[in-house]
Write an enzyme that holds these catalytic residues in place. Structure first.
Site, PDB file in Angstrom:
ATOM      1  N   LEU A  96     -10.280 -67.317  60.153  1.00  0.00           N
ATOM      2  CA  LEU A  96     -10.101 -66.957  58.845  1.00  0.00           C
ATOM      3  C   LEU A  96      -9.279 -65.607  58.425  1.00  0.00           C
ATOM      4  O   LEU A  96      -9.510 -64.609  59.800  1.00  0.00           O
ATOM      5  CB  LEU A  96     -11.675 -66.626  58.050  1.00  0.00           C
ATOM      6  CG  LEU A  96     -12.380 -68.061  58.091  1.00  0.00           C
ATOM      7  CD1 LEU A  96     -13.655 -67.676  57.780  1.00  0.00           C
ATOM      8  CD2 LEU A  96     -11.509 -68.959  57.097  1.00  0.00           C
ATOM      9  N   PRO A  97      -8.716 -65.171  57.521  1.00  0.00           N
ATOM     10  CA  PRO A  97      -7.877 -64.077  57.507  1.00  0.00           C
ATOM     11  C   PRO A  97      -8.391 -62.725  57.533  1.00  0.00           C
ATOM     12  O   PRO A  97      -7.896 -61.571  58.158  1.00  0.00           O
ATOM     13  CB  PRO A  97      -6.993 -64.274  56.375  1.00  0.00           C
ATOM     14  CG  PRO A  97      -7.126 -65.610  55.960  1.00  0.00           C
ATOM     15  CD  PRO A  97      -8.505 -66.064  56.591  1.00  0.00           C
ATOM     16  N   ASN A 101     -13.209 -62.926  53.435  1.00  0.00           N
ATOM     17  CA  ASN A 101     -13.076 -64.432  53.835  1.00  0.00           C
ATOM     18  C   ASN A 101     -14.076 -64.966  54.776  1.00  0.00           C
ATOM     19  O   ASN A 101     -14.739 -66.045  54.236  1.00  0.00           O
ATOM     20  CB  ASN A 101     -11.846 -64.853  54.399  1.00  0.00           C
ATOM     21  CG  ASN A 101     -10.455 -64.544  53.601  1.00  0.00           C
ATOM     22  OD1 ASN A 101      -9.744 -63.892  53.887  1.00  0.00           O
ATOM     23  ND2 ASN A 101     -10.533 -65.074  52.371  1.00  0.00           N
ATOM     24  N   THR A 127     -10.140 -61.931  63.098  1.00  0.00           N
ATOM     25  CA  THR A 127     -10.411 -60.470  63.361  1.00  0.00           C
ATOM     26  C   THR A 127     -10.693 -59.726  61.988  1.00  0.00           C
ATOM     27  O   THR A 127     -10.230 -59.334  61.030  1.00  0.00           O
ATOM     28  CB  THR A 127      -8.783 -60.056  63.892  1.00  0.00           C
ATOM     29  OG1 THR A 127      -8.434 -60.860  64.948  1.00  0.00           O
ATOM     30  CG2 THR A 127      -9.053 -58.542  64.165  1.00  0.00           C
ATOM     31  N   LYS A 202     -10.796 -56.434  70.300  1.00  0.00           N
ATOM     32  CA  LYS A 202      -9.589 -56.998  69.236  1.00  0.00           C
ATOM     33  C   LYS A 202      -8.794 -55.888  68.743  1.00  0.00           C
ATOM     34  O   LYS A 202      -7.625 -55.954  68.550  1.00  0.00           O
ATOM     35  CB  LYS A 202     -10.108 -58.128  68.681  1.00  0.00           C
ATOM     36  CG  LYS A 202      -8.885 -58.681  67.724  1.00  0.00           C
ATOM     37  CD  LYS A 202      -7.744 -59.239  68.666  1.00  0.00           C
ATOM     38  CE  LYS A 202      -6.432 -59.553  67.606  1.00  0.00           C
ATOM     39  NZ  LYS A 202      -6.754 -60.607  67.007  1.00  0.00           N
ATOM     40  N   LYS A 277      -3.653 -55.281  57.948  1.00  0.00           N
ATOM     41  CA  LYS A 277      -5.390 -55.257  58.009  1.00  0.00           C
ATOM     42  C   LYS A 277      -5.858 -54.747  59.061  1.00  0.00           C
ATOM     43  O   LYS A 277      -6.957 -54.154  58.952  1.00  0.00           O
ATOM     44  CB  LYS A 277      -5.563 -56.562  57.704  1.00  0.00           C
ATOM     45  CG  LYS A 277      -6.919 -56.790  57.381  1.00  0.00           C
ATOM     46  CD  LYS A 277      -7.666 -57.544  58.702  1.00  0.00           C
ATOM     47  CE  LYS A 277      -7.003 -58.803  58.977  1.00  0.00           C
ATOM     48  NZ  LYS A 277      -7.817 -59.434  60.350  1.00  0.00           N
TER      49      LYS A 277
END
Length: 329
Positions: A96-97, A101, A127, A202, A277
């Site tokens: 998911l973004p 979310n 992420t 990440k 983001k």
């Protein structure tokens, strides 16, 4: 004779891997239990397809009907909500973004945890903020499920070729069960530690990626203005100490490489909005840990400005185009 049989079998396996039709399962369907997959965007869709290729029945959903339809046409079962998927599968992956979310998909009115079965393994490859991963793990544990974070590196190309790198955080005893699925979608699966450590790895990787891409774009732009042919400059960089992933695998200058977003007007790949983001997550965690990240901070500002200047939906390598336009002002 035994050696001859083994050689023939290995040859057949190699043939299947490289030239068999895309969606002929390489393993027996009968030995596979269904896997849920939620989030069929640029990354999630090829990841789910690779599960299908490896013989796993996939039960999927996405907010966009056209994404569901594409996977359904390839043999997946599709449903309307994450709760529907949770009712049918005891292993579920999400891609998911952003953090909001993830929170909605797991804990919302039609979220996974509304109908999750006890013992379900939940693997989130989004992420997001490590703190949100830890919150989801606590919420899942209350429902008798197990949550692991497993964000990825490699981009859309690696997702399509099942060459992603997964950075996994969670209960170590569950790592092997997660690894079984993740190796169908990636070339590297690395256990990082407790829940949230995969996200930490990440975030660090993407901060370096952004800094490296800006540096590559600046370098290429300077060389071009000095009269160098961009392909020649890229060749020199890639045999010299300036070589990096952004220069040799994802060059931001149109015409230097084929098969990358810069060759397609910066379409596809990893969007500028998503990079901004991720850099925001890096800034937040750096603030919380009192870690100086001056280059990361500058990269964050550059990508935020790009989002405001019409680059939000372009690949993050469009920073080269952004710099070229800036110099003309």
């Amino acid at each position: 004779m035994a050696a001859l049989i083994r050689g023939s079998r290995n040859l057949l396996l190699r043939w299947n891997k490289h030239v068999a039709p895309a969606f002929v399962p390489s393993r027996s369907m009968a030995s596979k239990t269904p896997v849920g997959f939620i989030g069929l965007g640029n990354m999630g869709s090829p990841m789910a397809k690779n599960l299908l290729r490896n013989g796993y029945p996939v039960i999927a959903t996405d907010v966009f009907p056209e994404s569901r339809k594409e996977l359904q046409d390839l043999g997946a079962q599709v449903f309307d909500t994450p709760a529907d998927v949770a009712e049918k599968a005891d292993r579920i992956l999400t891609m998911l973004p952003s953090s909001p979310n993830v929170i909605e998909v797991y804990t919302g009115a039609n979220g996974i945890l509304k109908k999750v079965k006890k013992g379900t393994l939940l693997i989130d490859s989004s992420t997001i903020d490590p703190a949100v991963s830890r919150e989801m793990a606590v919420a899942a544990e209350k429902m008798g499920a197990v949550f692991m974070d497993a964000p990825v590196s490699g981009g859309v190309g690696a997702a399509s070729l099942a060459k992603l790198t997964f950075m996994v955080g969670g209960v170590k005893e569950e790592y092997q069960a997660a690894q079984e699925l993740l190796t169908c979608m990636g070339a590297n699966v690395v256990y990082c530690g407790p829940v949230g450590t995969g996200q930490a790895a990440k975030i660090c990787n993407n901060m370096l990626l952004a800094i490296g891409m800006i540096g590559t774009a600046e370098t290429m732009n300077l060389g071009i203005r000095l009269g160098l042919d961009p392909k020649l400059l890229a060749q020199i960089l890639n045999m010299s100490s300036g070589r990096c992933w952004s220069s040799d695998s994802y060059n931001p200058v149109p015409g230097v490489m084929e098969g990358v977003p810069s060759a397609n007007n910066y379409q596809g790949g990893f969007g500028t909005t998503l990079m901004a983001k991720d850099l925001g997550l890096a800034q937040s965690t750096a603030t919380n840990t009192k870690t100086p990240v001056p280059m990361g901070s500058l990269a964050h500002q550059i990508y935020r400005v790009m989002c405001a200047r019409g680059y939000a939906n372009k690949d993050f390598s469009s920073v080269f185009q952004f710099l070229r336009e800036e110099e003309g002002q």
